[in-house]
Design a protein around this motif. Structure first.
Motif, PDB file in Angstrom:
ATOM      1  N   VAL A 139       6.877  10.533  -4.544  1.00  0.00           N
ATOM      2  CA  VAL A 139       5.422  10.593  -4.451  1.00  0.00           C
ATOM      3  C   VAL A 139       4.902   9.176  -4.635  1.00  0.00           C
ATOM      4  O   VAL A 139       5.222   8.515  -5.627  1.00  0.00           O
ATOM      5  CB  VAL A 139       4.823  11.528  -5.530  1.00  0.00           C
ATOM      6  N   CYS A 140       4.105   8.715  -3.668  1.00  0.00           N
ATOM      7  CA  CYS A 140       3.538   7.373  -3.720  1.00  0.00           C
ATOM      8  C   CYS A 140       2.055   7.473  -4.058  1.00  0.00           C
ATOM      9  O   CYS A 140       1.317   8.212  -3.408  1.00  0.00           O
ATOM     10  CB  CYS A 140       3.724   6.670  -2.376  1.00  0.00           C
ATOM     11  N   VAL A 141       1.649   6.723  -5.087  1.00  0.00           N
ATOM     12  CA  VAL A 141       0.271   6.764  -5.566  1.00  0.00           C
ATOM     13  C   VAL A 141      -0.279   5.348  -5.599  1.00  0.00           C
ATOM     14  O   VAL A 141       0.366   4.437  -6.134  1.00  0.00           O
ATOM     15  CB  VAL A 141       0.207   7.388  -6.985  1.00  0.00           C
ATOM     16  N   GLY A 142      -1.475   5.167  -5.022  1.00  0.00           N
ATOM     17  CA  GLY A 142      -2.105   3.851  -5.002  1.00  0.00           C
ATOM     18  C   GLY A 142      -2.567   3.418  -6.378  1.00  0.00           C
ATOM     19  O   GLY A 142      -3.034   4.221  -7.179  1.00  0.00           O
ATOM     20  N   ASP A 143      -2.415   2.122  -6.662  1.00  0.00           N
ATOM     21  CA  ASP A 143      -2.847   1.531  -7.929  1.00  0.00           C
ATOM     22  C   ASP A 143      -3.647   0.265  -7.628  1.00  0.00           C
ATOM     23  O   ASP A 143      -3.582  -0.287  -6.527  1.00  0.00           O
ATOM     24  CB  ASP A 143      -1.637   1.169  -8.807  1.00  0.00           C
ATOM     25  N   GLY A 144      -4.360  -0.208  -8.625  1.00  0.00           N
ATOM     26  CA  GLY A 144      -5.140  -1.423  -8.461  1.00  0.00           C
ATOM     27  C   GLY A 144      -6.541  -1.117  -7.985  1.00  0.00           C
ATOM     28  O   GLY A 144      -6.849   0.016  -7.587  1.00  0.00           O
ATOM     29  N   PRO A 145      -7.409  -2.137  -7.977  1.00  0.00           N
ATOM     30  CA  PRO A 145      -8.810  -1.920  -7.612  1.00  0.00           C
ATOM     31  C   PRO A 145      -9.001  -1.394  -6.191  1.00  0.00           C
ATOM     32  O   PRO A 145      -9.859  -0.571  -5.943  1.00  0.00           O
ATOM     33  CB  PRO A 145      -9.461  -3.283  -7.799  1.00  0.00           C
ATOM     34  N   LYS A 146      -8.229  -1.856  -5.253  1.00  0.00           N
ATOM     35  CA  LYS A 146      -8.376  -1.405  -3.856  1.00  0.00           C
ATOM     36  C   LYS A 146      -7.111  -0.707  -3.351  1.00  0.00           C
ATOM     37  O   LYS A 146      -6.837  -0.687  -2.168  1.00  0.00           O
ATOM     38  CB  LYS A 146      -8.693  -2.596  -2.957  1.00  0.00           C
ATOM     39  N   ASN A 147      -6.333  -0.179  -4.278  1.00  0.00           N
ATOM     40  CA  ASN A 147      -5.054   0.482  -3.945  1.00  0.00           C
ATOM     41  C   ASN A 147      -4.143  -0.423  -3.128  1.00  0.00           C
ATOM     42  O   ASN A 147      -3.441   0.035  -2.239  1.00  0.00           O
ATOM     43  CB  ASN A 147      -5.296   1.809  -3.219  1.00  0.00           C
ATOM     44  N   GLN A 148      -4.163  -1.731  -3.448  1.00  0.00           N
ATOM     45  CA  GLN A 148      -3.331  -2.674  -2.717  1.00  0.00           C
ATOM     46  C   GLN A 148      -1.866  -2.621  -3.156  1.00  0.00           C
ATOM     47  O   GLN A 148      -1.006  -3.147  -2.478  1.00  0.00           O
ATOM     48  CB  GLN A 148      -3.879  -4.108  -2.841  1.00  0.00           C
TER      49      GLN A 148
ATOM     50  N   PRO B 123       0.819  -1.218   0.000  1.00  0.00           N
ATOM     51  CA  PRO B 123       0.000   0.000   0.000  1.00  0.00           C
ATOM     52  C   PRO B 123       0.855   1.272   0.000  1.00  0.00           C
ATOM     53  O   PRO B 123       2.064   1.234   0.236  1.00  0.00           O
ATOM     54  CB  PRO B 123      -0.807  -0.101   1.299  1.00  0.00           C
ATOM     55  N   VAL B 124       0.207   2.401  -0.240  1.00  0.00           N
ATOM     56  CA  VAL B 124       0.885   3.692  -0.347  1.00  0.00           C
ATOM     57  C   VAL B 124       1.727   4.006   0.889  1.00  0.00           C
ATOM     58  O   VAL B 124       2.907   4.371   0.774  1.00  0.00           O
ATOM     59  CB  VAL B 124      -0.142   4.826  -0.592  1.00  0.00           C
ATOM     60  N   ASP B 125       1.148   3.861   2.078  1.00  0.00           N
ATOM     61  CA  ASP B 125       1.874   4.214   3.303  1.00  0.00           C
ATOM     62  C   ASP B 125       3.131   3.370   3.483  1.00  0.00           C
ATOM     63  O   ASP B 125       4.185   3.890   3.856  1.00  0.00           O
ATOM     64  CB  ASP B 125       0.966   4.092   4.527  1.00  0.00           C
ATOM     65  N   ASP B 126       3.037   2.075   3.216  1.00  0.00           N
ATOM     66  CA  ASP B 126       4.207   1.192   3.341  1.00  0.00           C
ATOM     67  C   ASP B 126       5.267   1.526   2.300  1.00  0.00           C
ATOM     68  O   ASP B 126       6.468   1.488   2.582  1.00  0.00           O
ATOM     69  CB  ASP B 126       3.785  -0.273   3.211  1.00  0.00           C
TER      70      ASP B 126
END
Length: 184
Positions: free
Chosen positions: A100-109, A52-55
């Motif tokens: 910059v971290c950006v979430g990807d995928g259906p659930k931002n996994q 995930p983004v935070d990790d």
């Protein structure tokens, strides 16, 4: 005097004409910097991470910290840090990182980390301090003092191009991500 002018004038004109031949022509202008931008798919400043983004951003923060970077901002999908070097006596270099971290995928996994580093180059400029003395008959006279005021002056700034520099950072970031998730 006329003989001097007759010898000197052709030499002066010849020197002027030779100097004009070295002037750049309108067609000789260099390309604009932005024209060299290729936007090629293999020149990326990003990597996809299975976290995930935070990790992902935490891994970037730890990677920079492990290399001596001072973190100025971390949170909300953004990490900024800088490190200073002094490769020569009066030359200073600073590398600034932006992640910059950006979430990807259906659930931002998963997350993509976009990284850009800028290198700024500074030189030490010494300014001698002077005192002015006013003498009514002569005007003012500047007298240099023995002390100087030193300051760093930025002389160059560039974005570090995509390549091995970023590849090494992404490898370290992946290692930090594995270590961080193994601790849980």
């Amino acid at each position: 005097m006329p003989r001097f002018c007759s010898l000197f004038l052709p030499l002066l004109l010849g020197a002027l004409l030779a100097g004009c031949g070295g002037l750049p022509k309108a067609s000789d202008k260099s390309k604009k910097v932005y024209q060299g931008e290729s936007f090629a798919a293999e020149e990326t400043f990003s990597r996809l991470f299975d976290a995930p983004v935070d990790d992902t951003c935490e891994a970037a923060r730890r990677a920079l910290l492990s290399q001596g970077y001072v973190i100025s901002k971390a949170g909300n999908g953004l990490v900024q840090g800088a490190k200073r070097f002094q490769p020569e006596g009066e030359v200073h270099v600073e590398i600034g990182f932006n992640v910059v971290c950006v979430g990807d995928g259906p659930k931002n996994q998963v997350a993509t980390a976009y990284v850009s580093a800028q290198q700024d180059r500074y030189v030490l400029k010494k300014n001698a301090q002077a005192a002015s003395l006013g003498v009514s008959a002569l005007g003012s006279i500047s007298v240099p003092l023995s002390s100087t005021e030193d300051s760093l002056v930025k002389v160059a700034s560039e974005t570090i191009p995509a390549g091995e520099f970023y590849d090494r950072f992404f490898v370290l970031m992946q290692r930090m991500l594995r270590e961080n998730t193994a601790e849980r």
